[in-house]
Design a protein around this motif. Structure first.
Motif, short mmCIF file in Angstrom:
data_model
loop_
_atom_site.label_atom_id
_atom_site.label_comp_id
_atom_site.label_asym_id
_atom_site.label_seq_id
_atom_site.Cartn_x
_atom_site.Cartn_y
_atom_site.Cartn_z
N PRO A 79 0.84 -1.21 -0.07
CA PRO A 79 -0.08 0.14 0.13
C PRO A 79 1.00 1.32 0.03
O PRO A 79 0.31 2.38 -0.46
N ASP A 80 2.05 1.19 0.38
CA ASP A 80 2.83 2.36 0.37
C ASP A 80 3.13 2.99 -0.93
O ASP A 80 3.48 4.10 -1.14
N ILE A 81 3.26 2.12 -1.95
CA ILE A 81 3.41 2.49 -3.24
C ILE A 81 2.32 2.45 -4.40
O ILE A 81 2.34 2.57 -5.32
N ALA A 82 1.02 2.15 -3.70
CA ALA A 82 0.06 1.98 -4.59
C ALA A 82 -0.32 3.30 -5.05
O ALA A 82 -0.30 4.46 -4.55
N GLY A 83 -0.94 3.18 -6.41
CA GLY A 83 -1.09 4.36 -7.14
C GLY A 83 -0.06 5.25 -7.70
O GLY A 83 -0.36 6.45 -8.21
N LYS A 84 1.15 4.87 -7.51
CA LYS A 84 2.45 5.76 -7.83
C LYS A 84 3.01 5.40 -9.07
O LYS A 84 3.93 6.00 -9.61
N GLY A 85 2.50 4.17 -9.52
CA GLY A 85 2.99 3.67 -10.95
C GLY A 85 4.46 3.04 -11.05
O GLY A 85 5.03 2.83 -11.74
N SER A 86 4.93 2.67 -9.76
CA SER A 86 6.37 2.27 -9.60
C SER A 86 6.43 0.89 -9.35
O SER A 86 7.36 -0.02 -9.14
N ALA A 87 5.31 -0.02 -9.12
CA ALA A 87 5.19 -1.27 -9.00
C ALA A 87 6.01 -1.98 -10.00
O ALA A 87 5.76 -1.79 -11.04
N ASN A 88 6.59 -2.97 -9.82
CA ASN A 88 7.27 -4.09 -10.58
C ASN A 88 6.14 -5.07 -11.09
O ASN A 88 5.70 -5.78 -10.42
N PRO A 89 5.79 -5.11 -12.22
CA PRO A 89 4.71 -5.83 -12.79
C PRO A 89 5.08 -7.33 -13.45
O PRO A 89 4.34 -8.22 -13.81
N ILE A 90 6.51 -7.53 -13.29
CA ILE A 90 6.87 -8.77 -13.67
C ILE A 90 6.50 -10.01 -13.17
O ILE A 90 6.29 -11.01 -13.64
N GLY A 91 6.26 -9.91 -11.73
CA GLY A 91 5.72 -11.02 -11.21
C GLY A 91 4.40 -11.44 -11.54
O GLY A 91 3.92 -12.90 -11.70
N SER A 92 3.43 -10.57 -11.85
CA SER A 92 2.37 -10.78 -12.22
C SER A 92 2.10 -11.39 -13.57
O SER A 92 1.40 -12.03 -14.20
#
Length: 354
Positions: free
Chosen positions: A277-290
């Motif tokens: 939740p600390d980075i939610a909405g910031k567009g910085s999440a790594n999508p590779i795991g998904s």
């Protein structure tokens, strides 16, 4: 191929990384001429906000009628009511789908190996597959608590142990033919039953080598000699802990996918990271795991091994050549990585067509 895939974006960064996986699955459908229908439903905290339940009946029914389910993440500090926690939705969904084996592959890419605290020479050739039992153990045993004490029962049946072990042996046959069974048989009665069952099941797989490791020594060996191991199978709590430790080898939790499978082909697929939740909405999440979870979905639920391999090759190419996300020391955002993987898939498809 026609298939119905339920999307459960969930909470935190879940919607962001699920959108990335969806973009990749759409390209796969277009490139390989498949007809995928995507249906989105609520789970976790988002479902609690909308319905009061972490797993609404409409979500449950949709998942049971689908060919596969792709989950983002659940949970967050906003939802603290012990009677309606987001994580309960995930546990209920696993039970409804009858999934009992959680597969977590761990590959170490040469570029991200430098981000691991483990010495680089120990990471060469690391290719692990964890098989974690999902339905038994202390997560599902009877619980009690009073002012002065608390207890969590750890219970396993032979049926629960045997079916996950057989899944591990079958997977090992298609890999390097080695299974490491992890327990605490020097202390726990459930682990003694686990070890006895493993020895009996191994007799049906003479082409697969069985090794036993105590969980505490395995925690050390996984960091000191990770390339030694192939398929590692263990109970629920041990598997939960060890697979997060294994993420250290890869360089980030954001890189690792998972598949939860039962007796049939329908499965539940999700990155191993949480909702962050600390980075939610910031567009910085790594999508590779998904995105790699989507590849597992194609392979295990839809039987599309070539399509799964195409995604995995594209991810490898992007890790080789592009700016990395912040969890890997770079500055790329979620969309940058997603677009790069989609572009790589498109380019590879064009090269094959030529």
């Amino acid at each position: 191929m026609k298939a119905t895939i339920v999307l459960l974006p969930g909470d935190g960064i879940g919607p962001e990384v699920t959108a990335s996986a969806l973009a990749v699955l759409r390209i796969i459908a277009e490139t390989f001429a498949h007809d995928f229908m995507f249906v989105e439903h609520l789970i976790g905290g988002a479902a609690i906000d909308a319905t009061g339940l972490p797993l609404p009946e409409t979500t449950r029914a949709a998942c049971l009628s689908a060919d596969a389910v792709l989950l983002g993440a659940v949970g967050g500090p906003r939802w603290s009511d012990p009677n309606a926690r987001p994580e309960q939705g995930l546990l209920q969904l696993r039970a409804a789908l009858g999934v009992f084996a959680n597969l977590r592959p761990v590959h170490v890419h040469p570029r991200t190996a430098a981000l691991s605290p483990v010495k680089a020479d120990r990471l060469v050739g690391v290719d692990l597959l964890f098989v974690r039992e999902l339905t038994g153990g202390s997560y599902f045993g009877r619980r009690s608590r009073d002012a002065d004490s608390a207890s969590d029962e750890c219970r396993y049946t032979v049926v629960e142990i045997e079916r996950v072990l057989r899944r591990a042996f079958e997977l090992a046959r298609a890999r390097r033919g080695r299974v490491t069974s992890i327990d605490k048989a020097n202390v726990l009665e459930t682990s003694r039953l686990w070890r006895e069952t493993a020895i009996r099941v191994a007799a049906d797989y003479p082409d697969v080598t069985l090794e036993h490791q105590l969980v505490d020594s395995m925690a050390m060996l996984m960091l000191s000699q990770p390339a030694r191991y192939d398929v590692l199978v263990t109970e629920n709590l041990f598997g939960d802990i060890l697979t997060d430790e294994a993420a250290v080898l890869a360089g980030s939790l954001g890189l690792l996918p998972s598949a939860s499978l039962g007796e049939g082909r329908r499965g539940l697929y999700e990155p191993i990271h949480g909702s962050a939740p600390d980075i939610a909405g910031k567009g910085s999440a790594n999508p590779i795991g998904s995105i790699l979870s989507a590849a597992l979905l194609l392979r295990h639920s839809l039987g599309l091994a070539n399509e799964a391999a195409a995604i995995e090759r594209a991810v490898h190419t992007v890790l080789d050549t592009r700016e990395l996300t912040r969890d890997l020391g770079g500055n790329a955002n979620t969309h940058d990585i997603t677009d790069a993987i989609v572009a790589t898939l498109t380019r590879h498809a064009a090269a094959r067509a030529a």
